[in-house]
Design a protein around this motif. Structure first.
Motif, PDB file in Angstrom:
ATOM      1  N   ARG A   1       0.832  -1.157   0.000  1.00  0.00           N
ATOM      2  CA  ARG A   1       0.000   0.000   0.000  1.00  0.00           C
ATOM      3  C   ARG A   1       0.880   1.223   0.000  1.00  0.00           C
ATOM      4  NH1 ARG A   1       1.486   0.865   4.898  1.00  0.00           N
ATOM      5  NH2 ARG A   1       1.283  -0.565   6.610  1.00  0.00           N
ATOM      6  N   GLY A   2       0.309   2.352  -0.425  1.00  0.00           N
ATOM      7  CA  GLY A   2       0.925   3.645  -0.248  1.00  0.00           C
ATOM      8  C   GLY A   2       0.212   4.386   0.867  1.00  0.00           C
ATOM      9  N   GLY A   3       0.558   5.670   0.996  1.00  0.00           N
ATOM     10  CA  GLY A   3      -0.113   6.499   1.983  1.00  0.00           C
ATOM     11  C   GLY A   3       0.755   6.826   3.170  1.00  0.00           C
ATOM     12  N   PHE A   4       0.121   6.934   4.361  1.00  0.00           N
ATOM     13  CA  PHE A   4       0.799   7.295   5.603  1.00  0.00           C
ATOM     14  C   PHE A   4       1.544   8.618   5.445  1.00  0.00           C
ATOM     15  CE2 PHE A   4      -0.362   2.998   6.378  1.00  0.00           C
ATOM     16  CZ  PHE A   4      -0.641   2.950   7.737  1.00  0.00           C
ATOM     17  N   PHE A   5       0.775   9.621   5.071  1.00  0.00           N
ATOM     18  CA  PHE A   5       1.364  10.939   4.848  1.00  0.00           C
ATOM     19  C   PHE A   5       0.587  12.048   5.551  1.00  0.00           C
ATOM     20  CE2 PHE A   5      -1.832  10.234   1.854  1.00  0.00           C
ATOM     21  CZ  PHE A   5      -1.421   9.625   0.674  1.00  0.00           C
ATOM     22  N   THR A   6       0.287  11.849   6.818  1.00  0.00           N
ATOM     23  CA  THR A   6      -0.407  12.872   7.604  1.00  0.00           C
ATOM     24  C   THR A   6       0.552  13.735   8.412  1.00  0.00           C
ATOM     25  OG1 THR A   6      -0.739  11.228   9.349  1.00  0.00           O
ATOM     26  CG2 THR A   6      -2.557  11.563   7.798  1.00  0.00           C
TER      27      THR A   6
ATOM     28  N   VAL B   1      -3.560   4.071   2.226  1.00  0.00           N
ATOM     29  CA  VAL B   1      -4.047   4.179   3.602  1.00  0.00           C
ATOM     30  C   VAL B   1      -3.501   5.490   4.152  1.00  0.00           C
ATOM     31  CG1 VAL B   1      -3.984   3.165   5.915  1.00  0.00           C
ATOM     32  CG2 VAL B   1      -4.188   1.693   3.904  1.00  0.00           C
ATOM     33  N   ALA B   2      -4.394   6.367   4.561  1.00  0.00           N
ATOM     34  CA  ALA B   2      -4.018   7.763   4.785  1.00  0.00           C
ATOM     35  C   ALA B   2      -2.958   7.967   5.853  1.00  0.00           C
ATOM     36  CB  ALA B   2      -5.272   8.569   5.155  1.00  0.00           C
ATOM     37  N   GLY B   3      -3.018   7.190   6.934  1.00  0.00           N
ATOM     38  CA  GLY B   3      -2.183   7.458   8.100  1.00  0.00           C
ATOM     39  C   GLY B   3      -3.025   8.063   9.211  1.00  0.00           C
ATOM     40  N   GLY B   4      -2.520   7.929  10.432  1.00  0.00           N
ATOM     41  CA  GLY B   4      -3.261   8.397  11.587  1.00  0.00           C
ATOM     42  C   GLY B   4      -2.890   9.811  11.998  1.00  0.00           C
ATOM     43  N   ILE B   5      -3.351  10.192  13.179  1.00  0.00           N
ATOM     44  CA  ILE B   5      -3.036  11.511  13.722  1.00  0.00           C
ATOM     45  C   ILE B   5      -1.595  11.489  14.224  1.00  0.00           C
ATOM     46  CG2 ILE B   5      -3.654  13.223  15.466  1.00  0.00           C
ATOM     47  CD1 ILE B   5      -6.476  12.028  15.442  1.00  0.00           C
ATOM     48  N   PRO B   6      -0.755  12.427  13.817  1.00  0.00           N
ATOM     49  CA  PRO B   6       0.640  12.422  14.250  1.00  0.00           C
ATOM     50  C   PRO B   6       0.771  12.479  15.774  1.00  0.00           C
ATOM     51  CG  PRO B   6       0.324  13.963  12.439  1.00  0.00           C
ATOM     52  CD  PRO B   6      -1.044  13.523  12.871  1.00  0.00           C
ATOM     53  N   ASP B   7       1.833  11.895  16.301  1.00  0.00           N
ATOM     54  CA  ASP B   7       2.086  11.908  17.733  1.00  0.00           C
ATOM     55  C   ASP B   7       2.071  13.340  18.266  1.00  0.00           C
ATOM     56  OD1 ASP B   7       2.334   9.182  17.734  1.00  0.00           O
ATOM     57  OD2 ASP B   7       4.531   9.176  17.735  1.00  0.00           O
TER      58      ASP B   7
ATOM     59  N   PRO C   1     -10.868   4.261   2.743  1.00  0.00           N
ATOM     60  CA  PRO C   1     -11.347   4.623   4.080  1.00  0.00           C
ATOM     61  C   PRO C   1     -11.291   3.410   4.995  1.00  0.00           C
ATOM     62  CG  PRO C   1     -13.210   4.336   2.581  1.00  0.00           C
ATOM     63  CD  PRO C   1     -11.962   4.173   1.754  1.00  0.00           C
ATOM     64  N   LEU C   2     -10.816   3.616   6.216  1.00  0.00           N
ATOM     65  CA  LEU C   2     -10.762   2.553   7.207  1.00  0.00           C
ATOM     66  C   LEU C   2     -11.786   2.811   8.300  1.00  0.00           C
ATOM     67  CD1 LEU C   2      -8.159   1.803   5.698  1.00  0.00           C
ATOM     68  CD2 LEU C   2      -7.047   1.487   7.915  1.00  0.00           C
ATOM     69  N   HIS C   3     -12.248   1.742   8.911  1.00  0.00           N
ATOM     70  CA  HIS C   3     -13.211   1.837  10.004  1.00  0.00           C
ATOM     71  C   HIS C   3     -12.735   2.875  11.034  1.00  0.00           C
ATOM     72  CE1 HIS C   3     -15.463   0.688  13.596  1.00  0.00           C
ATOM     73  NE2 HIS C   3     -16.332   0.099  12.791  1.00  0.00           N
ATOM     74  N   PRO C   4     -13.653   3.624  11.650  1.00  0.00           N
ATOM     75  CA  PRO C   4     -13.239   4.687  12.583  1.00  0.00           C
ATOM     76  C   PRO C   4     -12.370   4.231  13.740  1.00  0.00           C
ATOM     77  CG  PRO C   4     -15.545   4.954  11.984  1.00  0.00           C
ATOM     78  CD  PRO C   4     -15.103   3.648  11.399  1.00  0.00           C
ATOM     79  N   MET C   5     -12.376   2.941  14.090  1.00  0.00           N
ATOM     80  CA  MET C   5     -11.515   2.515  15.202  1.00  0.00           C
ATOM     81  C   MET C   5     -10.032   2.652  14.864  1.00  0.00           C
ATOM     82  SD  MET C   5     -11.987  -1.625  15.208  1.00  0.00           S
ATOM     83  CE  MET C   5     -11.702  -2.630  13.749  1.00  0.00           C
TER      84      MET C   5
ATOM     85  N   VAL D   1      -8.812   5.434  13.313  1.00  0.00           N
ATOM     86  CA  VAL D   1      -8.573   6.826  12.945  1.00  0.00           C
ATOM     87  C   VAL D   1      -7.341   7.407  13.626  1.00  0.00           C
ATOM     88  CG1 VAL D   1     -10.067   7.888  14.692  1.00  0.00           C
ATOM     89  CG2 VAL D   1      -9.739   9.029  12.489  1.00  0.00           C
ATOM     90  N   SER D   2      -7.047   6.969  14.844  1.00  0.00           N
ATOM     91  CA  SER D   2      -5.926   7.589  15.552  1.00  0.00           C
ATOM     92  C   SER D   2      -4.573   7.140  15.026  1.00  0.00           C
ATOM     93  CB  SER D   2      -6.021   7.291  17.055  1.00  0.00           C
ATOM     94  OG  SER D   2      -5.884   5.907  17.306  1.00  0.00           O
ATOM     95  N   ASP D   3      -4.476   5.885  14.591  1.00  0.00           N
ATOM     96  CA  ASP D   3      -3.141   5.377  14.259  1.00  0.00           C
ATOM     97  C   ASP D   3      -2.954   4.950  12.811  1.00  0.00           C
ATOM     98  OD1 ASP D   3      -4.837   3.195  14.455  1.00  0.00           O
ATOM     99  OD2 ASP D   3      -3.337   1.882  15.376  1.00  0.00           O
ATOM    100  N   ARG D   4      -4.048   4.767  12.049  1.00  0.00           N
ATOM    101  CA  ARG D   4      -3.861   4.236  10.701  1.00  0.00           C
ATOM    102  C   ARG D   4      -4.510   5.054   9.598  1.00  0.00           C
ATOM    103  NH1 ARG D   4      -1.310  -0.335  11.127  1.00  0.00           N
ATOM    104  NH2 ARG D   4      -1.476  -0.752   8.894  1.00  0.00           N
TER     105      ARG D   4
END
Length: 290
Positions: free
Chosen positions: A66-71, A110-116, A150-154, A156-159
């Protein structure tokens, strides 16, 4: 043994413990005609070797994950993530060219989650839009479709800060549908009361790049990432979701993608055979009743 549906594709995540060679062989031996690949097994053998192995298998290529993880905010880590996505685009193009006739150059994002240290969900989501804006010209030049998942809301914080099909479509709307589309994954969207309307919208906007199926069953695993099941083992009603996707004119492969330790512990050929049986019982009837 059920004869495999010609539109079934095995996403390599379902065979997590198998090498690329083993995953290709199990898929071929089960009579399935298509496979979706993941970057890590491809990189283990090298892109050129992976492309040759795929070509030798005679399988269609349905997606690259997958690509993504760019938040992340602007900085070296964000630049590195975008550069890695450019490499993923090149991989998807190369593998699609190596696959059998009907292969699709689709890179799942996959978008990525909320940054630390951040609580800015809206800002993270906007950075996804910005990142896709940077990557879209590269994807267009390579003939690759970026498929926002889009991933399930559970998660949202990390993925994935993109949780609904509607949110994914809102981001994709800024771009040509041949370049930026969406992934419809039953595990992630089945719960959404607006999902059928959003699938119809995705069809009108020509945005469905791939359709993935697996089931939802509780209790969830301790690691909720590993809570997917074969179709028919949980509570998802695949008939209306599949009909809605087909009603858009979607005519590509449909992937079974399962993250589950028990499935991963199953011998690869047996895991593919179980996917064939489940797909035949729950998804195929919608494909062949039209």
């Amino acid at each position: 043994m059920t004869h495999p549906d010609p539109r079934l594709s095995i996403n390599q995540a379902t065979l997590k413990r198998a090498s690329l060679a083993e995953a290709l062989q199990a898929t071929v031996d089960a009579g399935v005609q298509a496979i979706g690949l993941w970057r890590e097994p491809v990189q283990e053998v090298g892109l050129a070797t992976a492309a040759r192995m795929l070509a030798d298998s005679g399988l269609r290529f349905s997606t690259h994950c997958r690509g993504g993880f760019f938040t992340l905010p602007e900085g070296p880590e964000r630049r590195a993530a975008l550069d890695d996505n450019r490499r993923a685009i090149d991989e998807a193009a190369t593998l699609a060219a190596a696959g059998a006739t009907g292969s699709q150059a689709v890179l799942v994002l996959v978008a990525g989650g909320i940054p630390d240290g951040s609580r800015d969900l809206a800002g993270a989501r906007e950075r996804v839009r910005d990142a896709i804006g940077e990557l879209a010209p590269d994807a267009a030049a390579a003939g690759v479709t970026l498929a926002i998942e889009p991933l399930h809301p559970m998660y949202v914080s990390d993925r994935a800060v993109v949780s609904t099909l509607g949110q994914a479509l809102d981001i994709a709307a800024d771009f040509d549908p041949g370049v930026v589309g969406v992934t419809v994954d039953t595990f992630h969207v089945w719960w959404d009361p607006d999902v059928l309307a959003q699938i119809a919208r995705a069809g009108r906007e020509r945005r469905i790049a791939t359709y993935q199926v697996c089931d939802w069953k509780t209790p969830l695993a301790a690691d909720v990432l590993l809570s997917r099941h074969y179709p028919g083992e949980g509570v998802i009603d695949f008939a209306p979701l599949t009909r809605a996707v087909l009603d858009t004119g979607y005519d590509r492969d449909i992937e079974v993608e399962i993250f589950n330790e028990d499935v991963w512990s199953t011998e690869p050929l047996r895991a593919v055979q179980l996917a064939v049986r489940a797909f035949g019982a729950l998804v195929s009837p919608q494909l062949h009743s039209r």
